[in-house]
Write an enzyme that holds these catalytic residues in place. Structure first.
Site, PDB file in Angstrom:
ATOM      1  N   ASP A 171       0.804  -1.223   0.000  1.00 43.91           N
ATOM      2  CA  ASP A 171       0.000   0.000   0.000  1.00 43.91           C
ATOM      3  C   ASP A 171       0.843   1.281   0.000  1.00 43.91           C
ATOM      4  O   ASP A 171       0.307   2.374   0.075  1.00 43.91           O
ATOM      5  CB  ASP A 171      -0.959   0.006   1.196  1.00 43.91           C
ATOM      6  CG  ASP A 171      -0.226   0.098   2.527  1.00 43.91           C
ATOM      7  OD1 ASP A 171       0.996   0.332   2.540  1.00 43.91           O
ATOM      8  OD2 ASP A 171      -0.878  -0.050   3.568  1.00 43.91           O
ATOM      9  N   HIS A 200       9.099  -1.975  -1.890  1.00 49.49           N
ATOM     10  CA  HIS A 200       9.807  -1.064  -0.988  1.00 49.49           C
ATOM     11  C   HIS A 200      11.172  -0.683  -1.551  1.00 49.49           C
ATOM     12  O   HIS A 200      12.112  -0.406  -0.801  1.00 49.49           O
ATOM     13  CB  HIS A 200       9.954  -1.665   0.425  1.00 49.49           C
ATOM     14  CG  HIS A 200       8.652  -1.742   1.163  1.00 49.49           C
ATOM     15  ND1 HIS A 200       8.552  -2.151   2.476  1.00 49.49           N
ATOM     16  CD2 HIS A 200       7.375  -1.460   0.783  1.00 49.49           C
ATOM     17  CE1 HIS A 200       7.290  -2.120   2.860  1.00 49.49           C
ATOM     18  NE2 HIS A 200       6.547  -1.718   1.853  1.00 49.49           N
ATOM     19  N   TYR A 264      10.540   4.145   1.255  1.00 50.86           N
ATOM     20  CA  TYR A 264      11.456   3.153   1.842  1.00 50.86           C
ATOM     21  C   TYR A 264      12.869   3.259   1.282  1.00 50.86           C
ATOM     22  O   TYR A 264      13.801   2.682   1.858  1.00 50.86           O
ATOM     23  CB  TYR A 264      10.920   1.727   1.654  1.00 50.86           C
ATOM     24  CG  TYR A 264       9.848   1.378   2.668  1.00 50.86           C
ATOM     25  CD1 TYR A 264      10.170   0.735   3.859  1.00 50.86           C
ATOM     26  CD2 TYR A 264       8.513   1.698   2.458  1.00 50.86           C
ATOM     27  CE1 TYR A 264       9.202   0.429   4.798  1.00 50.86           C
ATOM     28  CE2 TYR A 264       7.533   1.395   3.387  1.00 50.86           C
ATOM     29  CZ  TYR A 264       7.886   0.759   4.563  1.00 50.86           C
ATOM     30  OH  TYR A 264       6.930   0.461   5.497  1.00 50.86           O
TER      31      TYR A 264
HETATM   32  P1  NAD Z   1      -0.626  -7.646  13.880  1.00 51.92           P
HETATM   33  O1  NAD Z   1       0.399  -8.316  14.713  1.00 51.92           O
HETATM   34  O2  NAD Z   1      -1.555  -6.681  14.505  1.00 51.92           O
HETATM   35  O3  NAD Z   1      -1.523  -8.769  13.198  1.00 51.92           O
HETATM   36  C1  NAD Z   1      -1.034  -9.919  12.635  1.00 51.92           C
HETATM   37  C2  NAD Z   1      -1.909 -11.103  13.027  1.00 51.92           C
HETATM   38  O4  NAD Z   1      -1.375 -12.258  12.349  1.00 51.92           O
HETATM   39  C3  NAD Z   1      -1.916 -11.431  14.527  1.00 51.92           C
HETATM   40  O5  NAD Z   1      -3.226 -11.482  15.016  1.00 51.92           O
HETATM   41  C4  NAD Z   1      -1.244 -12.805  14.588  1.00 51.92           C
HETATM   42  O6  NAD Z   1      -1.753 -13.642  15.605  1.00 51.92           O
HETATM   43  C5  NAD Z   1      -1.546 -13.355  13.207  1.00 51.92           C
HETATM   44  N1  NAD Z   1      -0.701 -14.473  12.784  1.00 51.92           N
HETATM   45  C6  NAD Z   1       0.631 -14.614  12.967  1.00 51.92           C
HETATM   46  N2  NAD Z   1       1.041 -15.785  12.428  1.00 51.92           N
HETATM   47  C7  NAD Z   1      -0.053 -16.378  11.895  1.00 51.92           C
HETATM   48  C8  NAD Z   1      -0.274 -17.607  11.214  1.00 51.92           C
HETATM   49  N3  NAD Z   1       0.739 -18.442  10.951  1.00 51.92           N
HETATM   50  N4  NAD Z   1      -1.524 -17.919  10.826  1.00 51.92           N
HETATM   51  C9  NAD Z   1      -2.547 -17.077  11.086  1.00 51.92           C
HETATM   52  N5  NAD Z   1      -2.411 -15.898  11.714  1.00 51.92           N
HETATM   53  C10 NAD Z   1      -1.170 -15.544  12.113  1.00 51.92           C
HETATM   54  O7  NAD Z   1       0.146  -6.974  12.643  1.00 51.92           O
HETATM   55  P2  NAD Z   1      -0.211  -5.729  11.728  1.00 51.92           P
HETATM   56  O8  NAD Z   1       0.676  -4.610  12.065  1.00 51.92           O
HETATM   57  O9  NAD Z   1      -1.655  -5.498  11.729  1.00 51.92           O
HETATM   58  O10 NAD Z   1       0.256  -6.234  10.299  1.00 51.92           O
HETATM   59  C11 NAD Z   1      -0.183  -7.410   9.694  1.00 51.92           C
HETATM   60  C12 NAD Z   1       0.643  -7.690   8.466  1.00 51.92           C
HETATM   61  O11 NAD Z   1       0.289  -6.821   7.404  1.00 51.92           O
HETATM   62  C13 NAD Z   1       2.149  -7.491   8.663  1.00 51.92           C
HETATM   63  O12 NAD Z   1       2.861  -8.487   7.955  1.00 51.92           O
HETATM   64  C14 NAD Z   1       2.397  -6.144   8.041  1.00 51.92           C
HETATM   65  O13 NAD Z   1       3.715  -5.950   7.657  1.00 51.92           O
HETATM   66  C15 NAD Z   1       1.477  -6.253   6.866  1.00 51.92           C
HETATM   67  N6  NAD Z   1       1.173  -4.989   6.175  1.00 51.92           N
HETATM   68  C16 NAD Z   1       1.626  -4.883   4.913  1.00 51.92           C
HETATM   69  C17 NAD Z   1       1.368  -3.774   4.155  1.00 51.92           C
HETATM   70  C18 NAD Z   1       1.914  -3.718   2.767  1.00 51.92           C
HETATM   71  O14 NAD Z   1       2.055  -2.650   2.215  1.00 51.92           O
HETATM   72  N7  NAD Z   1       2.268  -4.835   2.151  1.00 51.92           N
HETATM   73  C19 NAD Z   1       0.642  -2.730   4.715  1.00 51.92           C
HETATM   74  C20 NAD Z   1       0.178  -2.850   6.030  1.00 51.92           C
HETATM   75  C21 NAD Z   1       0.448  -4.006   6.747  1.00 51.92           C
HETATM   76  C1  G6P Z   2       3.512   1.092   4.703  1.00 54.79           C
HETATM   77  C2  G6P Z   2       4.124  -0.089   4.028  1.00 54.79           C
HETATM   78  C3  G6P Z   2       3.707  -1.377   4.646  1.00 54.79           C
HETATM   79  C4  G6P Z   2       3.817  -1.330   6.150  1.00 54.79           C
HETATM   80  C5  G6P Z   2       2.907  -0.226   6.615  1.00 54.79           C
HETATM   81  C6  G6P Z   2       2.760  -0.123   8.110  1.00 54.79           C
HETATM   82  O1  G6P Z   2       2.238   1.360   4.214  1.00 54.79           O
HETATM   83  O2  G6P Z   2       3.872  -0.146   2.668  1.00 54.79           O
HETATM   84  O3  G6P Z   2       4.432  -2.414   4.076  1.00 54.79           O
HETATM   85  O4  G6P Z   2       3.435  -2.559   6.710  1.00 54.79           O
HETATM   86  O5  G6P Z   2       3.419   0.968   6.120  1.00 54.79           O
HETATM   87  O6  G6P Z   2       3.951   0.109   8.730  1.00 54.79           O
HETATM   88  P1  G6P Z   2       3.960   0.355  10.301  1.00 54.79           P
HETATM   89  O7  G6P Z   2       5.343   0.714  10.614  1.00 54.79           O
HETATM   90  O8  G6P Z   2       2.951   1.437  10.530  1.00 54.79           O
HETATM   91  O9  G6P Z   2       3.511  -0.964  10.920  1.00 54.79           O
HETATM   92 MN    MN Z   3       4.395  -2.194   1.861  1.00 54.79          MN
END
Ligand code: NAD
Ligand code: G6P
Ligand code: MN
Length: 442
Positions: A171, A200, A264
């Site tokens: 995102d 990133h 990033y």
């Molecule tokens: P969070 O810790 O609040 O939530 C993650 C959840 O995943 C937890 O409830 C945990 O119990 C669960 N989990 C862990 N291992 C698991 C498994 N094997 N099976 C099922 N559930 C499992 O984390 P968050 O900050 O909300 O972020 C969630 C994910 O989304 C992270 O990997 C974060 O980097 C990603 N994210 C990516 C982007 C992007 O741009 N690609 C943007 C936002 C968040």
């Molecule tokens: C950006 C990135 C994500 C990352 C998110 C949250 O949007 O693209 O990959 O997971 O920020 O980052 P934070 O540090 O807020 O958990």
């Molecule tokens: Mn990202």
């Protein structure tokens, strides 16, 4: 109109209520038959689901919503899996960030050694979830994956589950575009970006607004201000560290004026400045635990006690809307153009065919189709990308071959790490910290 069963894997994620709000905001375009959440931490998911369920009740009260920890129940006949797991949760993120930083190296959850540590925890569980999807879901079920580090997860899936329907997304570009709307005075849908890179690790090469090229205007704005419009209201990136990040855009833009870097890129281009800005005792993991996570659980407690909560706590931002837009384009063969992570296969002529690149693609019912065919990128960007790509590829080798030396190569190749001795020191500390999570490296 067809109706879909959607499963959110990582139901306990801090992002789940916002993603559900986005899904239901778009319910007339992308109709849900059923919404399920799946997590391996039942208690965290139960708590977060209190708010998720209240969003459902308010926005689509007839919709069936259920929570699962059993894969069969969760994935049976599903049409889409939205994956957003964090393996090891925030306490492990804290170590990913603090261990390298204690050795004066950037620790970040997706870039550098922090991201590589996170990847070695995440590949195995992601394969497991893909396998559940293939065993129990509809044969044309797609996983749209947000789980980080998305670049390395994408490379691992390409090699380990090459035929699986997994589309990795990020995102950050849409988050940046949302900020740009304040400068361009337009809607986010009006911006058409051209972009290339790894996840990133990429650059906007052009920005058209309603067909008119306004790239130079954006570069000039960033050179003066960073990407920091005054009026922008973006809950996701409001914290102090993100504000610094958006200001740091200014320094990068003044150094290299050709293309607009992803935020990033600061970790790779401004390493010394970032090390000065980071606090060894209080990293982004702490900021998130005290901020996004604490706020969510406070809201949950408040709701359990009073039956009310502050609805503004989860606004629908680019993060939620983007994953729903991608799902909608896949489901309805809309061929909309979005930036997603795909196998290069000649889209960028002078990068390897098997690189997982982030580029604009048409999202069709059969998956993403690259809009580039034989694009050539200048030497500077190519060089930077190839070094990072080699680092990420060595890391996936390390996972697949249980190889210590491949991991050491991956850490050494990363631009955030100053030497192979430093790489070894960090790697050895991370091996200790990740016992029980990482494959054994021999
Ligand atoms: P969070 O810790 O609040 O939530 C993650 C959840 O995943 C937890 O409830 C945990 O119990 C669960 N989990 C862990 N291992 C698991 C498994 N094997 N099976 C099922 N559930 C499992 O984390 P968050 O900050 O909300 O972020 C969630 C994910 O989304 C992270 O990997 C974060 O980097 C990603 N994210 C990516 C982007 C992007 O741009 N690609 C943007 C936002 C968040
Ligand atoms: C950006 C990135 C994500 C990352 C998110 C949250 O949007 O693209 O990959 O997971 O920020 O980052 P934070 O540090 O807020 O958990
Ligand atoms: Mn990202």
């Amino acid at each position: 109109m067809k109706e879909y069963i959607v499963v959110i894997a990582g139901g306990g994620s801090t992002f789940t209520p916002g993603v559900v709000k986005a899904l239901l905001t778009k319910k007339n375009e992308f109709k849900l038959k059923e919404l399920r959440v799946y997590d391996n931490d039942a208690e965290r998911q139960r708590k977060v689901s209190i708010i998720t369920k209240s969003v459902v009740d308010e926005m689509d009260s007839g919709l069936k919503f259920s929570q699962h920890t059993e894969p069969k129940e969760a994935f049976e006949n599903a049409d889409f899996v939205f994956a957003q797991i964090r393996v090891g949760k925030y306490p492990m993120r804290e170590l990913d960030e603090k261990i390298p930083l204690s050795l004066n190296t950037i620790g970040q959850e997706t870039c550098g050694p922090g991201g590589m540590a996170y990847a070695l925890r995440t590949i195995e569980p992601m394969i497991e979830i893909v396998d559940y999807m293939e065993k129990y879901s509809n044969s044309n079920c797609w996983m749209i994956n947000y789980s980080n580090p998305a670049s390395i997860v994408a490379e691992a899936m390409r090699r380990i589950r090459p035929n699986s329907k997994v589309l990795n997304i990020c995102d950050m570009p849409v988050g940046m575009m949302q900020k740009m709307t304040d400068v361009f005075k337009c809607e986010y849908e009006d911006i058409e970006p051209e972009y290339f890179g790894l996840n990133h690790f990429g650059w906007f090469t052009s920005l058209k607004v309603k067909g008119i090229d306004r790239t130079q205007e954006m570069k000039d704005f960033i050179k003066e201000n960073g990407l920091f419009p005054k009026n922008n209201y973006d809950l996701q990136h409001k914290d102090a560290s993100w504000q610094k990040t958006y200001k740091n855009m200014k320094y990068m833009m003044n150094l290299f004026e050709e293309y607009i870097p992803n935020t990033y890129m600061q970790y790779y281009l401004l390493g010394d400045l970032i090390l000065q800005q980071l606090n060894k005792e209080y990293t982004r993991a702490n900021e998130v635990m005290d901020g996004r996570e604490a706020t969510l659980f406070k809201v949950i407690d408040e709701y359990e006690k009073t039956g009310k909560y502050d609805k503004e706590a989860f606004h629908v931002g680019a993060h939620g809307l983007f994953i729903v837009d991608v799902a909608n384009s896949l489901a309805n063969d809309m061929k909309k153009k979005y930036l997603v992570i795909v196998e290069n296969k000649g889209a960028i002529k002078n990068l390897p065919d098997d690189a997982m690149v982030e580029i604009p693609c048409y999202i069709t019912k059969d998956g993403p189709v690259a809009t580039y065919h034989g694009l050539e990128i200048p030497t500077f960007y190519k060089g930077m990308i190839e070094q990072q790509l080699a680092s990420e590829k060595c890391l996936v080798d390390a996972y697949m071959e249980n190889s210590y030396v491949k991991a050491l190569m991956a850490f050494t190749l990363n631009k955030t790490v100053s030497s192979s001795q430093k790489a070894k020191e960090i790697l050895d500390r991370l091996i200790e910290a990740n016992k029980g999570y990482w494959p054994e490296l021999k």
